[in-house]
Design a protein around this motif. Sequence first.
Motif, short mmCIF file in Angstrom:
data_model
loop_
_atom_site.label_atom_id
_atom_site.label_comp_id
_atom_site.label_asym_id
_atom_site.label_seq_id
_atom_site.Cartn_x
_atom_site.Cartn_y
_atom_site.Cartn_z
N ALA A 1 0.86 -1.19 0.00
CA ALA A 1 0.00 0.00 0.00
C ALA A 1 0.89 1.23 0.00
N ALA A 2 0.33 2.33 -0.52
CA ALA A 2 0.99 3.63 -0.44
C ALA A 2 0.11 4.55 0.39
N TYR A 3 0.71 5.26 1.32
CA TYR A 3 -0.04 6.16 2.21
C TYR A 3 0.42 7.59 1.96
N MET A 4 -0.52 8.42 1.50
CA MET A 4 -0.24 9.80 1.13
C MET A 4 -0.97 10.73 2.09
N GLU A 5 -0.23 11.50 2.86
CA GLU A 5 -0.86 12.45 3.77
C GLU A 5 -1.66 13.48 2.97
N TYR B 1 -1.30 18.34 -0.68
CA TYR B 1 -1.09 17.09 -1.43
C TYR B 1 -0.67 17.40 -2.86
N MET B 2 0.31 16.62 -3.36
CA MET B 2 0.76 16.72 -4.75
C MET B 2 0.87 15.33 -5.37
N ARG B 3 0.26 15.17 -6.52
CA ARG B 3 0.30 13.90 -7.24
C ARG B 3 1.72 13.48 -7.57
N LYS B 4 2.58 14.42 -7.88
CA LYS B 4 3.95 14.11 -8.31
C LYS B 4 4.74 13.34 -7.26
N HIS B 5 4.27 13.34 -6.00
CA HIS B 5 4.94 12.63 -4.92
C HIS B 5 4.24 11.31 -4.58
N ASN B 6 3.38 10.85 -5.46
CA ASN B 6 2.57 9.66 -5.23
C ASN B 6 2.92 8.62 -6.29
N PRO B 7 3.91 7.76 -6.06
CA PRO B 7 4.42 6.91 -7.13
C PRO B 7 3.38 6.02 -7.83
N PRO B 8 2.55 5.24 -7.11
CA PRO B 8 1.67 4.33 -7.84
C PRO B 8 0.67 5.02 -8.76
N ILE B 9 0.21 6.22 -8.38
CA ILE B 9 -0.85 6.88 -9.14
C ILE B 9 -0.34 7.36 -10.50
N LEU B 10 0.97 7.39 -10.68
CA LEU B 10 1.55 7.82 -11.95
C LEU B 10 1.38 6.78 -13.04
N PHE B 11 1.00 5.56 -12.67
CA PHE B 11 0.97 4.44 -13.59
C PHE B 11 -0.46 3.97 -13.84
N PHE C 1 -7.41 9.17 -5.64
CA PHE C 1 -7.60 10.49 -6.24
C PHE C 1 -6.49 10.75 -7.27
N ASN C 2 -6.87 11.29 -8.44
CA ASN C 2 -5.91 11.45 -9.54
C ASN C 2 -5.65 12.91 -9.91
N GLY C 3 -6.08 13.86 -9.09
CA GLY C 3 -5.82 15.26 -9.40
C GLY C 3 -4.35 15.60 -9.22
N ALA C 4 -3.91 16.66 -9.89
CA ALA C 4 -2.51 17.07 -9.82
C ALA C 4 -2.14 17.58 -8.44
N SER C 5 -3.09 18.18 -7.74
CA SER C 5 -2.85 18.66 -6.39
C SER C 5 -4.19 18.76 -5.68
N PHE C 6 -4.14 19.00 -4.40
CA PHE C 6 -5.39 19.16 -3.66
C PHE C 6 -5.17 20.11 -2.50
N SER C 7 -6.01 21.14 -2.44
CA SER C 7 -5.93 22.14 -1.37
C SER C 7 -6.99 21.87 -0.32
#
Length: 390
Positions: free
Chosen positions: A143-147, A175-185, A154-160
């Motif tokens: 699993a990947a855990y994104m604060e 939150y930034m998508r670019k720091h979320n490895p699995p969601i890039l694929f 969620f697949n948005g580029a960022s979230f405020s």
Amino acid sequence: MDLFKLFACLGAAPALGVFATQAVSFVPPASSPLSTSANYVGINNGSLPIEQIVPGRVFDRFIQIWLENTDFSVANSTAEFRSLAERGILLSQYFALTHPSQPNYAATIAGSFFGIADDSVHDIPSNVSTMVDVLEHGGISWAAYMENLPADGFNGASFSSVNYVTPGAADYPFYMRKHNPPILFDSVLKNPSRLARVRNFNDFAVDATAGALPQWLFVTPNMVNDAHDTTIDFAANWLQFWLEPLLEDERFNNERTLILLTFDENESQNQNNNIFGLLLGGAVPSSMKGTVDTTYYTHYSAMSTVQSNWGLGCLGRGDTDPVMSNVYELVASATGFENNPVSGKKIPLTNASGATPGPLNPSPSLRTPWPAANSSAICAGGGPVIATPL
């Protein structure tokens, strides 16, 4: 705040280091590391299933925690990091792969960053295999855990969301998508069962409390807690709040847990990409705590080490590169893997941005077709090359 209003907050990030220039103080996002919190935004969806443990040679759980944009010397001279180093193995010759952030995150689960040279949104095609395929092929839960991820998958580029650090200020893109490895694929993004394993910190709290943490975890703090928009001292305070208590909690860290604490890249891009890497956890023998491992490692080493530990297959990319995929010596010595003694001027320069050819390189002259995996590669774990997503 309802979910529709939260999603409306999606927007562009402010300038790098905005909080650093304001000298804000660390604010705990929750009452404890295992508490849920409205500051984490997304509600939890119940715990993951408790799955069978596949024994490894050295560890049964591997946890990566990535922080942001810091030179080795800066982290290594910060009190909290020095304190942690006394409880683990310092990897003094640990190197990121490129600049900026996103290609490093992509590479650490794909064995390549495919020429990515920016933090723009990229969807990597479904026929590109990743460590998710390697892990699932070997029966290893993940699993990947994104604060501050607003919703699982969620697949948005960022979230405020609400600015809990500076109450009353505008919503902040934690939150930034670019720091979320699995969601890039797309092999994850378009697979609902996999997407449910891309989770936020409310899910982490529930999973840990239920004893349902998987065997492979990737943990990304938010944009202030990872030092991206703040300072190394701010990140140190987050580690004292979040990681330190969990090191004493067997639901997170037991005698069969190995934790990698590191950074995506260094800050001084005119220098080679040396970053702070530290192995912690119960799997580190007492006799090795406070020691320094001077072997050359890169982000690919996290992949080859996991593969070697569990006897897994590989991707036939950077995870089998004869120079850049050394296995952490703690594991190599137990599995018989022979590391390459790379040092001095033989260490590759990995501080350039945009110089690596690939299908996602923005320069037409450096753009290539999608590469095939090296099907004859020798995997650190002795398993097969996983060339096609499962």
